[in-house]
Scaffold this motif. Sequence first.
Motif, PDB file in Angstrom:
ATOM      1  N   ASP A  28       2.632   2.084  10.337  1.00 38.84           N
ATOM      2  CA  ASP A  28       2.805   0.852  11.100  1.00 38.84           C
ATOM      3  C   ASP A  28       2.378  -0.317  10.212  1.00 38.84           C
ATOM      4  O   ASP A  28       1.217  -0.723  10.215  1.00 38.84           O
ATOM      5  N   VAL A  29       3.320  -0.837   9.449  1.00 36.12           N
ATOM      6  CA  VAL A  29       3.023  -1.849   8.441  1.00 36.12           C
ATOM      7  C   VAL A  29       2.568  -3.158   9.070  1.00 36.12           C
ATOM      8  O   VAL A  29       1.687  -3.826   8.521  1.00 36.12           O
ATOM      9  N   GLU A  30       3.133  -3.523  10.202  1.00 33.45           N
ATOM     10  CA  GLU A  30       2.706  -4.752  10.885  1.00 33.45           C
ATOM     11  C   GLU A  30       1.210  -4.675  11.211  1.00 33.45           C
ATOM     12  O   GLU A  30       0.473  -5.636  11.032  1.00 33.45           O
ATOM     13  N   LYS A  35      -4.435  -6.177  10.021  1.00 33.42           N
ATOM     14  CA  LYS A  35      -5.840  -5.788   9.868  1.00 33.42           C
ATOM     15  C   LYS A  35      -6.364  -5.921   8.448  1.00 33.42           C
ATOM     16  O   LYS A  35      -7.551  -6.185   8.261  1.00 33.42           O
ATOM     17  N   LYS A  36      -5.509  -5.708   7.444  1.00 28.23           N
ATOM     18  CA  LYS A  36      -6.008  -5.598   6.077  1.00 28.23           C
ATOM     19  C   LYS A  36      -5.496  -6.663   5.107  1.00 28.23           C
ATOM     20  O   LYS A  36      -6.101  -6.883   4.070  1.00 28.23           O
ATOM     21  N   CYS A  37      -4.392  -7.312   5.417  1.00 28.62           N
ATOM     22  CA  CYS A  37      -3.758  -8.206   4.444  1.00 28.62           C
ATOM     23  C   CYS A  37      -3.744  -9.673   4.872  1.00 28.62           C
ATOM     24  O   CYS A  37      -3.834 -10.572   4.034  1.00 28.62           O
ATOM     25  N   LYS A  38      -3.598  -9.889   6.167  1.00 28.14           N
ATOM     26  CA  LYS A  38      -3.353 -11.229   6.712  1.00 28.14           C
ATOM     27  C   LYS A  38      -4.446 -12.236   6.358  1.00 28.14           C
ATOM     28  O   LYS A  38      -4.170 -13.412   6.184  1.00 28.14           O
ATOM     29  N   MET A  39      -5.689 -11.770   6.234  1.00 29.86           N
ATOM     30  CA  MET A  39      -6.768 -12.702   5.947  1.00 29.86           C
ATOM     31  C   MET A  39      -6.644 -13.329   4.560  1.00 29.86           C
ATOM     32  O   MET A  39      -7.167 -14.408   4.322  1.00 29.86           O
ATOM     33  N   ALA A  92       5.771   1.603   2.092  1.00 33.23           N
ATOM     34  CA  ALA A  92       5.918   0.812   3.315  1.00 33.23           C
ATOM     35  C   ALA A  92       5.468  -0.627   3.089  1.00 33.23           C
ATOM     36  O   ALA A  92       6.136  -1.571   3.527  1.00 33.23           O
ATOM     37  N   LEU A  93       4.353  -0.814   2.388  1.00 35.23           N
ATOM     38  CA  LEU A  93       3.871  -2.165   2.110  1.00 35.23           C
ATOM     39  C   LEU A  93       4.836  -2.929   1.206  1.00 35.23           C
ATOM     40  O   LEU A  93       5.093  -4.115   1.428  1.00 35.23           O
ATOM     41  N   VAL A  94       5.365  -2.257   0.201  1.00 34.38           N
ATOM     42  CA  VAL A  94       6.333  -2.914  -0.694  1.00 34.38           C
ATOM     43  C   VAL A  94       7.581  -3.331   0.089  1.00 34.38           C
ATOM     44  O   VAL A  94       8.058  -4.454  -0.042  1.00 34.38           O
ATOM     45  N   ALA A  95       8.087  -2.451   0.925  1.00 36.07           N
ATOM     46  CA  ALA A  95       9.270  -2.782   1.743  1.00 36.07           C
ATOM     47  C   ALA A  95       8.982  -3.944   2.684  1.00 36.07           C
ATOM     48  O   ALA A  95       9.818  -4.835   2.872  1.00 36.07           O
ATOM     49  N   PHE A  96       7.781  -3.958   3.251  1.00 32.55           N
ATOM     50  CA  PHE A  96       7.388  -5.035   4.160  1.00 32.55           C
ATOM     51  C   PHE A  96       7.336  -6.366   3.429  1.00 32.55           C
ATOM     52  O   PHE A  96       7.882  -7.374   3.900  1.00 32.55           O
ATOM     53  N   ILE A  97       6.696  -6.375   2.268  1.00 31.49           N
ATOM     54  CA  ILE A  97       6.613  -7.605   1.470  1.00 31.49           C
ATOM     55  C   ILE A  97       8.013  -8.089   1.105  1.00 31.49           C
ATOM     56  O   ILE A  97       8.331  -9.272   1.265  1.00 31.49           O
ATOM     57  N   GLN A  98       8.859  -7.198   0.660  1.00 31.49           N
ATOM     58  CA  GLN A  98      10.217  -7.585   0.275  1.00 31.49           C
ATOM     59  C   GLN A  98      11.006  -8.097   1.470  1.00 31.49           C
ATOM     60  O   GLN A  98      11.809  -9.028   1.315  1.00 31.49           O
ATOM     61  N   SER A  99      10.767  -7.571   2.633  1.00 35.26           N
ATOM     62  CA  SER A  99      11.493  -8.042   3.819  1.00 35.26           C
ATOM     63  C   SER A  99      11.069  -9.456   4.214  1.00 35.26           C
ATOM     64  O   SER A  99      11.811 -10.155   4.885  1.00 35.26           O
ATOM     65  N   LYS A 100       9.875  -9.853   3.795  1.00 38.00           N
ATOM     66  CA  LYS A 100       9.368 -11.186   4.126  1.00 38.00           C
ATOM     67  C   LYS A 100       9.606 -12.209   3.002  1.00 38.00           C
ATOM     68  O   LYS A 100       9.317 -13.379   3.164  1.00 38.00           O
ATOM     69  N   GLN A 101      10.119 -11.752   1.876  1.00 33.49           N
ATOM     70  CA  GLN A 101      10.381 -12.673   0.762  1.00 33.49           C
ATOM     71  C   GLN A 101      11.682 -13.366   1.028  1.00 33.49           C
ATOM     72  O   GLN A 101      12.174 -14.208   0.548  1.00 33.49           O
TER      73      GLN A 101
END
Length: 101
Positions: A28-30, A35-39, A92-101
Amino acid sequence: MKNTIAIILAAAFLGLTSQSAIASDGVDVEKVYSKKCKMCHSFDKKKTGPAFKDMNKDPEVLKTAFTTDRVKMMKGVNKKLNLNTDQAMVDALVAFIQSKQ
């Protein structure tokens, strides 16, 4: 013809973004991001760490950033998320980052 190409691209984009929230391995990347990246990381502006839009777009460079001690500020996060051993989480994190770029 242009409409067909536009529809295909839109469908591909929607498929990519819907898969980014929960990877095929059940990550669950969101939730991880919240919890871990947003800050430290935002989608569009620099915080403590770079914004996703400013990160390298090469997936191998992103994977290296997660799995090496090169990123000193993220050592604790890497350890907590087991990024040196959990390839599904890294992907999953790489895919998430790329989806937001």
